[in-house]
Design a protein around this motif. Sequence first.
Motif, PDB file in Angstrom:
ATOM      1  N   GLY A 137      -7.599   1.689  -4.122  1.00 42.58           N
ATOM      2  CA  GLY A 137      -7.276   0.360  -3.618  1.00 42.58           C
ATOM      3  C   GLY A 137      -6.679  -0.415  -4.768  1.00 42.58           C
ATOM      4  N   GLU A 180     -10.007   0.519   1.934  1.00 46.27           N
ATOM      5  CA  GLU A 180     -10.094  -0.945   2.008  1.00 46.27           C
ATOM      6  C   GLU A 180     -11.237  -1.521   1.184  1.00 46.27           C
ATOM      7  N   TRP A 211      -5.620   5.402   0.838  1.00 39.18           N
ATOM      8  CA  TRP A 211      -5.987   4.002   0.642  1.00 39.18           C
ATOM      9  C   TRP A 211      -7.387   3.765   1.184  1.00 39.18           C
ATOM     10  N   ARG A 214       0.825  -1.213   0.000  1.00 44.39           N
ATOM     11  CA  ARG A 214       0.000   0.000   0.000  1.00 44.39           C
ATOM     12  C   ARG A 214       0.855   1.256   0.000  1.00 44.39           C
ATOM     13  N   GLU A 220      -9.866  -1.650  -2.243  1.00 45.38           N
ATOM     14  CA  GLU A 220      -8.901  -2.753  -2.286  1.00 45.38           C
ATOM     15  C   GLU A 220      -9.630  -4.095  -2.398  1.00 45.38           C
ATOM     16  N   LYS A 221     -10.694  -4.247  -1.626  1.00 40.66           N
ATOM     17  CA  LYS A 221     -11.488  -5.487  -1.670  1.00 40.66           C
ATOM     18  C   LYS A 221     -12.051  -5.720  -3.076  1.00 40.66           C
TER      19      LYS A 221
END
Length: 182
Positions: free
Chosen positions: A139, A54, A52, A22, A57-58
């Motif tokens: 992400g 999450e 960032w 990250r 990112e997911k």
Amino acid sequence: MLFLGAACISGKQPDTAADNFRNEFLARINQVRQQGCKCGTTVMPPAPPLVWNEDLEKAAVGHARDMAKKNYFNHDSQDGRTMGDRIMQAGYKYDGYKSFVVGENIARGQKSIAEVSNGWFKSVGHCKNLMNPQFREVGVAKYKTYWVQDFGGREPFSDYEKRMIKSGRMIIKKVSGNSEHE
């Protein structure tokens, strides 16, 4: 004398590899966003730093895994979901925000963060996503040889706007924007 000690341990242990991933991505992106750059022939002025997220990112992890497992390369999943569908299903929602925009860069075959980042900045469409000032969150995921970078931007309502909405003197019109580049 007997000494009993207690330690406070959080449920989530630090993940140094994930944090390094990250941090390296954010540092590379934000260094260029801070300076501005040229995307092809278009001069892109400096943009606010990305943070960032999450949920993004997911969404990126899910799409990278899906492409790798099913051996395809596209912004639309083989089950018909779009980038926006996947991002919202991962928890990145527009409800409660004045504006909402999402975008995505995908890549395949690069061996390192430096290689994929450099490639994205050299590609006009990817570069414009990276420099888009509407995007405030990101992400990124790598799975096998697939890379997915999901962007989001949400602007909250001001306290005044919230009061106006609650009183019925302001109506919310839902508009979303999407940007995709491979």
